[in-house]
Design a protein around this motif. Structure first.
Motif, PDB file in Angstrom:
ATOM      1  N   PHE A  22     -12.166  -2.288   7.348  1.00 49.22           N
ATOM      2  CA  PHE A  22     -11.020  -2.362   8.243  1.00 49.22           C
ATOM      3  C   PHE A  22     -10.219  -1.065   8.146  1.00 49.22           C
ATOM      4  O   PHE A  22      -9.663  -0.763   7.086  1.00 49.22           O
ATOM      5  CB  PHE A  22     -10.092  -3.527   7.867  1.00 49.22           C
ATOM      6  N   LYS A  23     -10.164  -0.312   9.234  1.00 47.24           N
ATOM      7  CA  LYS A  23      -9.308   0.880   9.271  1.00 47.24           C
ATOM      8  C   LYS A  23      -7.888   0.414   9.539  1.00 47.24           C
ATOM      9  O   LYS A  23      -7.622  -0.234  10.545  1.00 47.24           O
ATOM     10  CB  LYS A  23      -9.774   1.872  10.333  1.00 47.24           C
ATOM     11  N   ILE A  24      -6.979   0.742   8.619  1.00 48.20           N
ATOM     12  CA  ILE A  24      -5.637   0.172   8.639  1.00 48.20           C
ATOM     13  C   ILE A  24      -4.623   1.108   9.307  1.00 48.20           C
ATOM     14  O   ILE A  24      -4.637   2.315   9.094  1.00 48.20           O
ATOM     15  CB  ILE A  24      -5.165  -0.142   7.198  1.00 48.20           C
ATOM     16  N   GLY A  25      -3.733   0.491  10.075  1.00 47.78           N
ATOM     17  CA  GLY A  25      -2.659   1.243  10.720  1.00 47.78           C
ATOM     18  C   GLY A  25      -2.783   1.231  12.234  1.00 47.78           C
ATOM     19  O   GLY A  25      -3.886   1.353  12.775  1.00 47.78           O
ATOM     20  N   SER A  26      -1.670   1.096  12.920  1.00 47.98           N
ATOM     21  CA  SER A  26      -1.683   1.178  14.377  1.00 47.98           C
ATOM     22  C   SER A  26      -1.793   2.626  14.832  1.00 47.98           C
ATOM     23  O   SER A  26      -2.102   2.902  15.986  1.00 47.98           O
ATOM     24  CB  SER A  26      -0.412   0.545  14.952  1.00 47.98           C
ATOM     25  N   ARG A  27      -1.576   3.532  13.897  1.00 48.30           N
ATOM     26  CA  ARG A  27      -1.653   4.968  14.173  1.00 48.30           C
ATOM     27  C   ARG A  27      -2.549   5.620  13.130  1.00 48.30           C
ATOM     28  O   ARG A  27      -2.313   5.496  11.933  1.00 48.30           O
ATOM     29  CB  ARG A  27      -0.248   5.551  14.120  1.00 48.30           C
ATOM     30  N   THR A  28      -3.599   6.302  13.576  1.00 48.74           N
ATOM     31  CA  THR A  28      -4.548   6.907  12.636  1.00 48.74           C
ATOM     32  C   THR A  28      -4.403   8.419  12.536  1.00 48.74           C
ATOM     33  O   THR A  28      -5.138   9.050  11.781  1.00 48.74           O
ATOM     34  CB  THR A  28      -6.001   6.566  13.038  1.00 48.74           C
ATOM     35  N   TRP A  29      -3.507   9.005  13.286  1.00 46.96           N
ATOM     36  CA  TRP A  29      -3.289  10.455  13.197  1.00 46.96           C
ATOM     37  C   TRP A  29      -2.093  10.745  12.284  1.00 46.96           C
ATOM     38  O   TRP A  29      -1.181   9.950  12.161  1.00 46.96           O
ATOM     39  CB  TRP A  29      -3.070  11.066  14.575  1.00 46.96           C
ATOM     40  N   TYR A  30      -2.151  11.916  11.647  1.00 47.19           N
ATOM     41  CA  TYR A  30      -1.106  12.290  10.708  1.00 47.19           C
ATOM     42  C   TYR A  30      -0.207  13.358  11.340  1.00 47.19           C
ATOM     43  O   TYR A  30      -0.637  14.087  12.253  1.00 47.19           O
ATOM     44  CB  TYR A  30      -1.712  12.785   9.399  1.00 47.19           C
ATOM     45  N   PRO A  31       1.043  13.463  10.915  1.00 46.59           N
ATOM     46  CA  PRO A  31       2.020  14.337  11.581  1.00 46.59           C
ATOM     47  C   PRO A  31       1.619  15.799  11.673  1.00 46.59           C
ATOM     48  O   PRO A  31       2.018  16.487  12.619  1.00 46.59           O
ATOM     49  CB  PRO A  31       3.277  14.175  10.717  1.00 46.59           C
ATOM     50  N   GLU A  32       0.837  16.284  10.705  1.00 45.43           N
ATOM     51  CA  GLU A  32       0.493  17.702  10.684  1.00 45.43           C
ATOM     52  C   GLU A  32      -0.702  18.041  11.565  1.00 45.43           C
ATOM     53  O   GLU A  32      -1.102  19.207  11.651  1.00 45.43           O
ATOM     54  CB  GLU A  32       0.197  18.134   9.241  1.00 45.43           C
ATOM     55  N   ALA A  33      -1.284  17.053  12.210  1.00 47.27           N
ATOM     56  CA  ALA A  33      -2.489  17.274  13.009  1.00 47.27           C
ATOM     57  C   ALA A  33      -2.190  18.087  14.259  1.00 47.27           C
ATOM     58  O   ALA A  33      -1.053  18.164  14.724  1.00 47.27           O
ATOM     59  CB  ALA A  33      -3.102  15.929  13.392  1.00 47.27           C
ATOM     60  N   THR A  34      -3.230  18.696  14.815  1.00 48.87           N
ATOM     61  CA  THR A  34      -3.094  19.448  16.060  1.00 48.87           C
ATOM     62  C   THR A  34      -2.887  18.475  17.221  1.00 48.87           C
ATOM     63  O   THR A  34      -3.212  17.288  17.135  1.00 48.87           O
ATOM     64  CB  THR A  34      -4.359  20.276  16.332  1.00 48.87           C
TER      65      THR A  34
ATOM     66  N   PHE B 219      -4.899  -2.760  12.924  1.00 45.15           N
ATOM     67  CA  PHE B 219      -6.158  -2.442  12.228  1.00 45.15           C
ATOM     68  C   PHE B 219      -7.303  -2.590  13.221  1.00 45.15           C
ATOM     69  O   PHE B 219      -7.149  -3.157  14.302  1.00 45.15           O
ATOM     70  CB  PHE B 219      -6.383  -3.353  11.014  1.00 45.15           C
ATOM     71  N   ARG B 220      -8.454  -2.039  12.856  1.00 44.84           N
ATOM     72  CA  ARG B 220      -9.663  -2.260  13.643  1.00 44.84           C
ATOM     73  C   ARG B 220     -10.859  -2.354  12.699  1.00 44.84           C
ATOM     74  O   ARG B 220     -10.802  -1.881  11.553  1.00 44.84           O
ATOM     75  CB  ARG B 220      -9.873  -1.150  14.674  1.00 44.84           C
ATOM     76  N   VAL B 221     -11.925  -2.964  13.174  1.00 44.47           N
ATOM     77  CA  VAL B 221     -13.145  -3.098  12.376  1.00 44.47           C
ATOM     78  C   VAL B 221     -13.973  -1.826  12.575  1.00 44.47           C
ATOM     79  O   VAL B 221     -14.556  -1.611  13.640  1.00 44.47           O
ATOM     80  CB  VAL B 221     -13.962  -4.338  12.796  1.00 44.47           C
ATOM     81  N   SER B 222     -14.027  -0.989  11.533  1.00 45.29           N
ATOM     82  CA  SER B 222     -14.768   0.269  11.634  1.00 45.29           C
ATOM     83  C   SER B 222     -16.271   0.062  11.504  1.00 45.29           C
ATOM     84  O   SER B 222     -17.060   0.873  11.995  1.00 45.29           O
ATOM     85  CB  SER B 222     -14.300   1.245  10.552  1.00 45.29           C
ATOM     86  N   GLY B 223     -16.661  -0.982  10.829  1.00 41.37           N
ATOM     87  CA  GLY B 223     -18.077  -1.263  10.629  1.00 41.37           C
ATOM     88  C   GLY B 223     -18.244  -2.486   9.759  1.00 41.37           C
ATOM     89  O   GLY B 223     -17.308  -2.897   9.059  1.00 41.37           O
ATOM     90  N   MET B 224     -19.433  -3.074   9.801  1.00 41.25           N
ATOM     91  CA  MET B 224     -19.644  -4.284   9.011  1.00 41.25           C
ATOM     92  C   MET B 224     -21.122  -4.609   8.895  1.00 41.25           C
ATOM     93  O   MET B 224     -21.950  -4.120   9.659  1.00 41.25           O
ATOM     94  CB  MET B 224     -18.932  -5.477   9.675  1.00 41.25           C
ATOM     95  N   GLN B 225     -21.431  -5.425   7.904  1.00 39.89           N
ATOM     96  CA  GLN B 225     -22.736  -6.045   7.811  1.00 39.89           C
ATOM     97  C   GLN B 225     -22.562  -7.392   7.109  1.00 39.89           C
ATOM     98  O   GLN B 225     -21.728  -7.535   6.217  1.00 39.89           O
ATOM     99  CB  GLN B 225     -23.744  -5.174   7.043  1.00 39.89           C
TER     100      GLN B 225
ATOM    101  N   ASN C  67       3.407   2.262   8.536  1.00 41.26           N
ATOM    102  CA  ASN C  67       2.191   2.197   9.345  1.00 41.26           C
ATOM    103  C   ASN C  67       1.089   1.428   8.614  1.00 41.26           C
ATOM    104  O   ASN C  67       0.483   0.501   9.172  1.00 41.26           O
ATOM    105  CB  ASN C  67       1.727   3.621   9.675  1.00 41.26           C
ATOM    106  N   PHE C  68       0.844   1.791   7.365  1.00 41.85           N
ATOM    107  CA  PHE C  68      -0.207   1.109   6.601  1.00 41.85           C
ATOM    108  C   PHE C  68       0.235  -0.308   6.237  1.00 41.85           C
ATOM    109  O   PHE C  68      -0.544  -1.258   6.343  1.00 41.85           O
ATOM    110  CB  PHE C  68      -0.537   1.899   5.331  1.00 41.85           C
ATOM    111  N   LEU C  69       1.476  -0.458   5.817  1.00 43.64           N
ATOM    112  CA  LEU C  69       1.986  -1.768   5.413  1.00 43.64           C
ATOM    113  C   LEU C  69       1.927  -2.757   6.574  1.00 43.64           C
ATOM    114  O   LEU C  69       1.538  -3.921   6.389  1.00 43.64           O
ATOM    115  CB  LEU C  69       3.421  -1.641   4.907  1.00 43.64           C
ATOM    116  N   GLY C  70       2.286  -2.311   7.767  1.00 46.35           N
ATOM    117  CA  GLY C  70       2.237  -3.194   8.928  1.00 46.35           C
ATOM    118  C   GLY C  70       0.826  -3.665   9.217  1.00 46.35           C
ATOM    119  O   GLY C  70       0.596  -4.849   9.498  1.00 46.35           O
ATOM    120  N   GLY C  71      -0.132  -2.753   9.149  1.00 42.15           N
ATOM    121  CA  GLY C  71      -1.532  -3.118   9.372  1.00 42.15           C
ATOM    122  C   GLY C  71      -2.054  -4.053   8.306  1.00 42.15           C
ATOM    123  O   GLY C  71      -2.819  -4.985   8.593  1.00 42.15           O
ATOM    124  N   LEU C  72      -1.648  -3.807   7.066  1.00 43.50           N
ATOM    125  CA  LEU C  72      -2.067  -4.652   5.949  1.00 43.50           C
ATOM    126  C   LEU C  72      -1.531  -6.076   6.121  1.00 43.50           C
ATOM    127  O   LEU C  72      -2.257  -7.052   5.911  1.00 43.50           O
ATOM    128  CB  LEU C  72      -1.575  -4.043   4.635  1.00 43.50           C
TER     129      LEU C  72
END
Length: 285
Positions: free
Chosen positions: A106-118, A139-145, A266-271
């Motif tokens: 599970f990729k956590i957070g409603s926002r996956t970009w960081y402030p310093e990004a282009t 959050f979203r499901v990044s992958g699973m098995q 951001n992370f806490l909300g997704g968690l």
């Protein structure tokens, strides 16, 4: 006597991230239980620096460190794409102790970009967050098995599909994850046979997530952008009537930044959102 050379191979149970398939650059594992993640750019080096800091940061409680993979520095070895020697982050292979693991990333957070990004990177991430469940679920499901049985092996849906899962899809997957019947059989209702064993109890997934949540409710050291919660248990053991302690781990720290005394909302909300989904599934089962 000459020293034996480690035998590297593609991980058997990697469900997300770049994979070393078809001559591409990706992680490798060896027979000793180590996982080698290539450091190809600044983000990789940032992840290596994070692990180095984590080992010495006494602000991180010992009971929280268990949620992070063990790290053993870096090592240069031949890249999986045969492009030459490349530094690799050396970590424990989290799957080495499992015979038949069921896994969800599970990729956590409603926002996956960081402030310093282009601006280009932010636009790319924001588009993906908006088009997947990240923006509205946190959050979203990044992958699973999901392990089915010895004959069928694993149900492993394409990652291009899993990241598009809706709230109803996530609920169904969480039921399939703890069921004894075949996950790939969409005609059968998941029986949720192992829900209380995997999700419930004092050492189940929910208890571990609550422990992690308690830390995120007070920690202002780091902000974890685009990091994941990995949930795993050995379903093969449960099918055989044996114990299979479920585990969660935090993974992927290339975009971790300093918290500067501010909560990582951001992370806490997704968690919190993920905990709600799993808690509801456990009750419904």
């Amino acid at each position: 006597m000459s020293k034996s050379v480690p035998l590297f191979k593609i991980p058997d149970h990697q469900v997300a991230g770049h994979q070393a398939l078809n001559g591409q650059l990706g992680p490798l594992v060896d027979e000793s239980g180590l996982f080698y993640k290539p450091l190809k750019d600044d983000r990789g080096l940032r992840e290596a620096d994070f692990y180095k800091t984590l080992l010495t940061d006494d602000r991180v409680p010992d009971h929280i460190r268990k949620f992070f993979p063990k790290s053993f520095g870096t090592q240069t070895l031949e890249a999986s794409d045969k492009s030459g020697p490349l530094p690799h982050l050396v970590m424990e292979n989290l799957m080495s102790k499992y015979a038949n693991p069921s896994i969800i990333d599970f990729k956590i957070g409603s926002r996956t970009w960081y402030p310093e990004a282009t601006d280009e990177y932010i636009d790319k991430c924001f588009k993906k967050d908006r088009e997947t469940s990240s923006l509205y679920l946190g959050f979203r499901v990044s992958g699973m098995q999901i392990y089915e049985n010895q004959d069928l092996g694993y149900w492993k849906p394409d990652r291009k599909l899993t990241i598009t899962y809706t709230a109803d899809d996530v609920k169904l997957v969480l039921r399939k994850f703890v069921s004894s019947n075949q996950a790939s059989d969409f005609k059968k209702e998941p029986d949720c046979k192992f829900a209380s064993t995997v999700y419930g109890g004092s050492s189940g997934i929910l208890a571990q997530l609550q422990e992690l949540k308690s830390w995120f409710e007070e920690q202002t050291i780091y902000h974890f952008y685009s990091s994941s919660v990995l949930i795993v248990f050995d379903k093969g053991s449960l099918l055989e009537g044996k114990k299979a302690a479920p585990t969660i781990k935090l993974v992927d720290f290339a975009l971790v930044i300093e918290g500067n005394g501010i909560l990582d909302h951001n992370f806490l909300g997704g968690l919190c959102s993920l905990i709600k989904f799993i808690s509801d599934t456990n009750k419904d089962c």
